[in-house]
Write an enzyme that holds these catalytic residues in place. Structure first.
Site, PDB file in Angstrom:
ATOM      1  N   ASP A  26       0.826  -1.205   0.000  1.00  0.00           N
ATOM      2  CA  ASP A  26       0.000   0.000   0.000  1.00  0.00           C
ATOM      3  C   ASP A  26       0.865   1.261   0.000  1.00  0.00           C
ATOM      4  OD1 ASP A  26      -2.747   1.229   0.371  1.00  0.00           O
ATOM      5  OD2 ASP A  26      -1.643   2.126   2.034  1.00  0.00           O
TER       6      ASP A  26
ATOM      7  N   ASP B 188      23.451   0.325  -6.103  1.00  0.00           N
ATOM      8  CA  ASP B 188      23.364  -0.982  -5.462  1.00  0.00           C
ATOM      9  C   ASP B 188      24.649  -1.741  -5.754  1.00  0.00           C
ATOM     10  OD1 ASP B 188      22.382  -3.145  -4.032  1.00  0.00           O
ATOM     11  OD2 ASP B 188      20.392  -3.035  -4.949  1.00  0.00           O
TER      12      ASP B 188
END
Length: 767
Positions: free
Chosen positions: A265, A395
């Site tokens: 959400d 990353d």
């Protein structure tokens, strides 16, 4: 101005020789200088650093030039100091700041994880080195490559971590401009299921549920409290940067990194991201940056939760994220509205990590490259539109080559496979990135500097490098590293995992457990010491993510001695009052099969969220994205293919237990980190609890009624695999959800307590 010889009266007790309470080992010597009108200063006498006295105040002469440079003057702003130091650094020193080390354990031995190193040319075991000593590799990248950002993994103990920190800080203090090390960590507070909670005992570190478990509490204030404790423990370990939180909205249910997020959400993820970053970065005394702050490196910018078919971009077979619902913009919200819009004085997360993935066909220029290589994602979307001012760090390992499709071992140069390693660094710099995760060597960065100088002139290259240097140094100045990076190991040992922290973590675990089913509201709690049957669990041989195959075994899924403290354990179903089954989420691999490729297929197979073998009849006939130098086809569809679930026996065990128990209740605990199809489990279960990596004791406290469940689903539970295949990877809460025998729909924000369905302010706010 006077030197250190005239400041003896200011130095408390000379060299402070600290001893470990546990084993009596002596740590590095360092000196502390306390002053009424300024910060406490810490330095190592062996580093060559001296003290300066100006206007009755004390400063560290970090570059040993017997003069107070602006960057050494703690009265100036962090921005002024960072700019001054950046202007003094050589290109090689700046290149060192741009490095972020590969994973380091303390000590660097194989069984501590992520490889080993030597100590004076010998293995750790042969060398006679202390666990807190620096390895040969660590000395090299700190000295020769000027690296200052170090990622640590496992440590032998909190006190050893503090000693190692002191050794490292003393080592770098005597180099170059005396720039301290900025130590970081991936999340390290997740609970161990088998650990028993003891209210009076501490631990290696406080234990909390996963991020998904924290999300299940639907309580941003609890997450803030976690951040307060976790950051205090981090600083006691010498950690000043957290490689967290992971705030990707997990809109693709099959994605294996779902468990590291705050769920699917956008609003809940946004609120949790803000609370997490605020708590980590805020020093209570200043209500902003200070000596108790920990930089938050929020990740992964952005759209990572929409991996096609659920495959992950650690693998070449999962390099693409797709947006069939046209919903990419919503994936920005936890960053732009959460992590970049903090309520505390630090204002925004200090660092960001871009994704590995290629956001397929989202760049208006038509370029399809990984997030760290994309100027559109970094300069346009992050810097200009989201107005992010901090450090951008790739990353780990994106500049190296990748040789296989089905393993994460190697680099992640998605979309730029044809470039050399130095050219990849150059493209990353052009995109606006400041730091290279998992790179210990400055060589390729210096080469990239030469490329920039050749194309745009040396003045432009220098300006570009200084820009990143200022950002990187700012994050070190703001947390007080230049003043005192040293730790007292005995204080670290006493603080990390202290009883109050352990208690808070355990209470959060209790609040993270979701009760999905409690037939007719009467199966749980089991308050009397009834007889319980716990069937054994079969662990099949499963291929590991990093290679190798696990050992097949049948084991007790929980410590029966622990269970015996709550109930009477029996060995036969007919003797029991109820049964307790512990299972894990379905496991089907990484979505790629070498065997399928060898047999003429494209190699792509389904990822399944059900326990029974699954055939992907409803999958796309043609994938949205595709293409890699290692494969001939651009169609990554797995339509019509079948995948077997490694732990199908979990389903079988639950069904057989229900058959053996007859009308007597069966309680099922499901350990999960993502949505699963419960249609095969729920009919055989009279009660179902979802665990997000909590201690078994917490589950038993709920089953026995010592605690009441209060958590809510931070995700939808699909009705079946057709619902999974037909949902859109980039859209949250768009699945048809499972309806159980009691008429409850396992939708987002659903959960039960002893009274029934939870309908409180959390549900009203988020559902």
């Amino acid at each position: 101005m006077t030197t250190k010889n005239q400041l003896i009266a200011l130095v408390f007790s000379g060299a402070i020789s600290l001893f470990l309470a546990s084993c009596g080992q002596q740590t590095s010597d360092f000196k502390l200088v306390e002053q009424t009108n300024g910060p406490t200063l810490g330095y190592s006498p062996g580093s060559g650093v001296e003290l300066l006295s100006v206007d009755g105040l004390t400063f560290k002469d970090l570059n040993r030039n017997d003069s107070l440079d602006p960057y050494e003057d703690w009265r100036l702003s962090a921005q002024e100091r960072a700019a001054n130091l950046a202007s003094q650094l050589s290109i090689e020193e700046i290149a060192g700041l741009m490095l972020y080390s590969s994973h380091q354990s303390v000590p660097m031995v194989q069984n501590m994880g992520f490889g080993a190193s030597t100590y004076n040319g010998k293995s750790f075991e042969e060398s006679g080195a202390k666990a807190s000593d620096l390895s040969d590799d660590q000395k090299k990248f700190l000295r020769d490559d000027h690296l200052r950002a170090v990622l640590i993994t496992n440590v032998e103990s909190p006190a050893i971590a503090a000693e190692w920190n002191n050794n490292m800080q003393a080592f770098v203090e005597g180099l170059d401009h005396g720039i301290p090390a900025n130590t970081s960590s991936d999340p390290r507070h997740e609970a161990k299921a088998t650990t028993e909670f003891n209210a009076g005992a501490g631990g290696q570190i406080s234990l909390w549920p996963t991020s998904l478990g924290l999300a299940a509490t639907f309580d941003p204030q609890l997450v803030y409290h976690f951040g307060e404790i976790a950051s205090e423990e981090y600083r006691a370990l010498g950690i000043t940067t957290a490689l967290s939180p992971q705030v990707d909205i997990a809109t693709e249910p099959r994605w294996f990194r779902f468990n590291g997020t705050f769920g699917e959400d956008p609003q809940l993820s946004t609120d949790m991201a803000r609370a997490y970053c605020d708590a980590f970065q805020t020093t209570p005394e200043t209500k902003g940056w200070g000596s108790k702050s920990v930089n938050a490196m929020v990740k992964h910018w952005y759209g990572y939760g929409a991996q096609e078919g659920g495959r992950d971009s650690h693998f070449a077979s999962g390099k693409f994220a797709v947006y069939p619902g046209g919903n990419l913009a919503e994936h920005k919200r936890p960053f732009a509205e959460g992590a970049f819009r903090l309520e505390g004085g630090t204002q925004m997360a200090s660092a960001v990590m871009p994704i590995y993935s290629i956001l397929w066909n989202q760049d208006p220029s038509g370029e399809n490259v990984g997030g760290g290589f994309s100027k559109w994602m970094i300069e346009k979307q992050l810097r200009e539109e989201a107005r992010f001012e901090g450090v951008v760090c790739t990353d780990w390992g994106i500049t190296k080559d990748m040789k296989v499709l089905d393993k994460p071992i190697g680099g992640k140069p998605w979309g730029v496979e044809q470039l050399s390693e130095a050219e990849r660094h150059y493209k990353i710099l052009q995109a606006g990135v400041d730091q290279f995760g998992g790179n210990n060597e400055i060589g390729p960065i210096v080469e990239a500097y030469k490329m920039w100088s050749k194309e745009f002139g040396e003045a432009s290259a220098r300006e570009r490098f200084e820009l990143s240097a200022r950002r990187l140094l700012l994050n070190m100045f703001r947390v007080g590293l230049f003043e005192n990076p040293y730790l007292k190991p005995e204080e670290t040992q006493a603080l990390v995992g202290k009883p109050d922290f352990m208690k808070a973590g355990y209470e959060a675990q209790l609040k993270s457990v979701v009760m999905l089913k409690n037939h007719e509201n009467k199966v749980l709690p089991v308050k009397e010491k009834k007889k319980v049957y716990v069937p054994k669990r079969h662990f099949p041989a499963i291929p590991g993510m990093w290679g190798g195959i696990s050992e097949e075994k049948t084991v007790e899924p929980i410590d029966l001695t622990l269970v015996g403290k709550y109930f009477e354990v029996v060995t036969k179903p007919e003797e029991a009052d109820f049964a307790l089954c512990l299972i894990e989420e379905p496991s089907t691999g990484v979505g790629y099969s070498v065997e399928d490729a060898k047999q003429g297929g494209n190699g792509y197979i389904p990822l399944s969220l059900q326990y029974e073998d699954y055939t992907a009849t409803d999958a796309r006939a043609v994938s949205i994205a595709g293409g890699d130098p290692m494969e001939k086809t651009t169609n990554r569809s797995f339509k019509g293919k079948t995948v077997k679930t490694y732990n199908r026996d979990d389903m079988v065990m639950v069904a057989e237990t229900k058959k053996a128990m007859g009308d007597k209740p069966v309680v099922v605990i499901v350990e999960t980190g993502r949505p699963i199809v419960l249609a095969e489990i729920e009919p055989s279960a009279d009660a179902i609890l979802l665990s997000f990596d909590v201690q078994h004791q917490a589950l038993l406290d709920i089953i026995s009624g010592k605690a009441e469940p209060s958590a809510l689903l931070p995700m939808q539970m699909p009705a079946d695999m057709k619902a999974v295949e037909t949902q859109l990877e980039d859209v949250p809460r768009d699945m048809r959800c499972y309806l159980d025998a009691d008429g409850h729909t396992y939708d987002f924000a659903f959960g039960l307590n002893w009274s029934g369905v939870i309908e409180d302010e959390r549900v009203k706010k988020y559902k």
